[in-house]
Design an enzyme around this catalytic site. Structure first.
Site, PDB file in Angstrom:
ATOM      1  N   SER A 201       0.882  -1.115   0.277  1.00 45.95           N
ATOM      2  CA  SER A 201       0.506  -0.012  -0.260  1.00 45.95           C
ATOM      3  C   SER A 201       1.131   0.900  -0.054  1.00 45.95           C
ATOM      4  O   SER A 201       1.747   1.476  -1.130  1.00 45.95           O
ATOM      5  CB  SER A 201      -0.850  -0.124   1.195  1.00 45.95           C
ATOM      6  OG  SER A 201      -1.881   0.708   1.187  1.00 45.95           O
TER       7      SER A 201
ATOM      8  N   GLU B 252      -8.794  -5.089  -4.614  1.00 48.37           N
ATOM      9  CA  GLU B 252      -8.050  -3.985  -3.904  1.00 48.37           C
ATOM     10  C   GLU B 252      -9.459  -3.598  -3.048  1.00 48.37           C
ATOM     11  O   GLU B 252      -9.978  -2.582  -1.995  1.00 48.37           O
ATOM     12  CB  GLU B 252      -7.516  -2.905  -4.503  1.00 48.37           C
ATOM     13  CG  GLU B 252      -6.771  -3.859  -5.149  1.00 48.37           C
ATOM     14  CD  GLU B 252      -5.555  -3.888  -4.029  1.00 48.37           C
ATOM     15  OE1 GLU B 252      -5.544  -3.704  -2.862  1.00 48.37           O
ATOM     16  OE2 GLU B 252      -4.061  -4.620  -4.784  1.00 48.37           O
TER      17      GLU B 252
ATOM     18  N   HIS C 230      -8.125  -5.311  -0.625  1.00 44.70           N
ATOM     19  CA  HIS C 230      -6.084  -4.057  -0.514  1.00 44.70           C
ATOM     20  C   HIS C 230      -5.916  -4.893   1.372  1.00 44.70           C
ATOM     21  O   HIS C 230      -6.852  -5.163   1.876  1.00 44.70           O
ATOM     22  CB  HIS C 230      -6.649  -3.198  -0.979  1.00 44.70           C
ATOM     23  CG  HIS C 230      -5.290  -2.337  -0.193  1.00 44.70           C
ATOM     24  ND1 HIS C 230      -3.890  -1.968  -1.320  1.00 44.70           N
ATOM     25  CD2 HIS C 230      -5.020  -1.081   0.803  1.00 44.70           C
ATOM     26  CE1 HIS C 230      -3.873  -1.230  -0.853  1.00 44.70           C
ATOM     27  NE2 HIS C 230      -3.742  -1.029   0.639  1.00 44.70           N
TER      28      HIS C 230
END
Length: 378
Positions: A166, A274, A321
């Site tokens: 990330s 995600e 995610h």
């Protein structure tokens, strides 16, 4: 195999007062203790999923938070080193979160290093009288610490792989086009990151909005007089810039015209769903495209890059995610991951962690994770 752990080792001086908005000052000290140390000032952020394994339990007060943690199979060895940069949208997170426990890496012959860096306004707000991307400068300082000192913890300073997820993956990608990072690592892994940056004009939107909210000039001198608590609360609900999810990020004008990337081994990937972490159906297509595009921008700059798609959809939030991180760290047994709102839920395939964690270890050892083309993990 017995694993030794060293926690809260300072790599830079405490960023206090005006130093919160200055470049880091390197130091080398003894470990701060066995328990959790302080973390960078950060707001409490809420998601539908329980992200406490990845984000920790919130802001732990204390000034000396620019630290690293080291897991090593033996202090007299010469093992490959992996340095992990945590995510959290440039607003939150810590390298001491439970998910990033490095025992599995050390068990498999790798020295694992995690780190804290400045978050929020001190780390990433673009100000005319302060160095740009101070959080990135912190990561560079930590990598220099690794270069100078990791041999004392059984690591080989010439076999360093930096990896992140990330915001951490975006920082890793930015390191690849940062001249000062040359020679500090030989391999890089960007998980759900890619070359994802803000221009100076975009960053200025957040700077103006935060300065207006606080009623101060948009300068480091003015912001340095504001307590951390007030900075954190003022920044907590600022919207992202354009399609981005965070108001902050790596600031890089003209990203397509920066210096050629460092010639290192590269592994880059994204998760196929995600957007499911963010529970925003109206933005799901745009969020997923944003991560894919950032990945391709980075891959396109390399003649050779290993790529992957994480597509295991068995948890409550699918291949969202952050869902790949427990498998990479081989830490899928954490109870908070297995609840009804945990990232993974109760039914976790036993082989997936073996496959992903093993690939990351192979990459650190050989520069090759074990496939050609794009590998799909499911």
């Amino acid at each position: 195999m017995a694993v030794s752990v060293f926690r809260n080792i300072p790599y830079a001086a405490a960023p206090t007062g005006a130093a919160r908005f200055a470049a880091p000052t390197p130091v080398h000290g003894a470990p701060g203790g066995d328990g959790p140390g302080p973390t960078a000032p950060a707001p409490e952020r809420r998601f539908a999923a329980d992200l406490s394994p990845a984000l920790g339990q919130g802001w732990v007060r204390g000034e000396d938070y620019l630290t690293v943690n080291v897991w090593t199979p033996r202090t007299d060895g010469n093992a490959p080193v992996m340095v992990f940069v945590h995510g959290g949208g440039f607003l939150s997170g810590t390298g001491q979160a439970p998910l990033y426990d490095g025992t599995s890496f050390a068990r498999d012959g790798v020295v694992l290093v995690t780190l804290n860096y400045r978050l929020g306004a001190p780390g990433w707000l673009d100000l005319p009288d302060a160095p740009r991307n101070r959080g990135l400068l912190d990561v560079l300082a930590a990598l220099r610490w690794v270069r100078e000192h990791i041999a004392g913890y059984g690591g080989d300073p010439d076999r360093v792989t930096v990896f992140g997820q990330s915001a951490g993956g975006m920082i890793v990608s930015a390191l690849l086009v940062t001249p000062e990072a040359a020679g500090l690592f030989r391999g890089a892994i960007s998980q759900s990151g890619g070359l994802h940056t803000l221009t100076g004009a975009e960053a200025a939107e957040t700077t103006r909005a935060l300065a207006d909210r606080l009623g101060v000039p948009a300068t480091a001198e003015a912001f340095a007089a504001i307590p951390d608590e007030r900075l954190v609360s003022a920044l907590a609900d600022l919207p992202g810039v354009g399609p981005r999810l965070s108001p902050l990020g790596v600031v890089l004008d003209e990203p397509d015209e920066v210096a050629p990337p460092h010639p290192v081994d590269l592994l880059v990937g994204t998760n196929t769903q995600e957007s499911l972490l963010y529970q925003r159906p109206e933005r799901s297509a745009g969020i997923d495209a944003m991560f894919r595009d950032a990945r391709e921008r980075l891959v396109s700059r390399y003649d050779k890059a290993f790529t992957y798609d994480f597509d295991w959809r068995g948890g409550p939030f699918g291949a969202c995610h952050t869902a790949e991180v427990p498998f990479v760290f081989d830490n899928t047994g954490l109870p908070a991951l297995r609840t009804a709102n945990g990232l993974l839920g109760a039914d976790i395939p036993p082989s997936l962690a073996t496959e992903m964690h093993g690939a990351w270890v192979r990459f650190a050892m050989t520069g090759d994770p074990g496939w050609s083309g794009t590998r799909r993990f499911r």
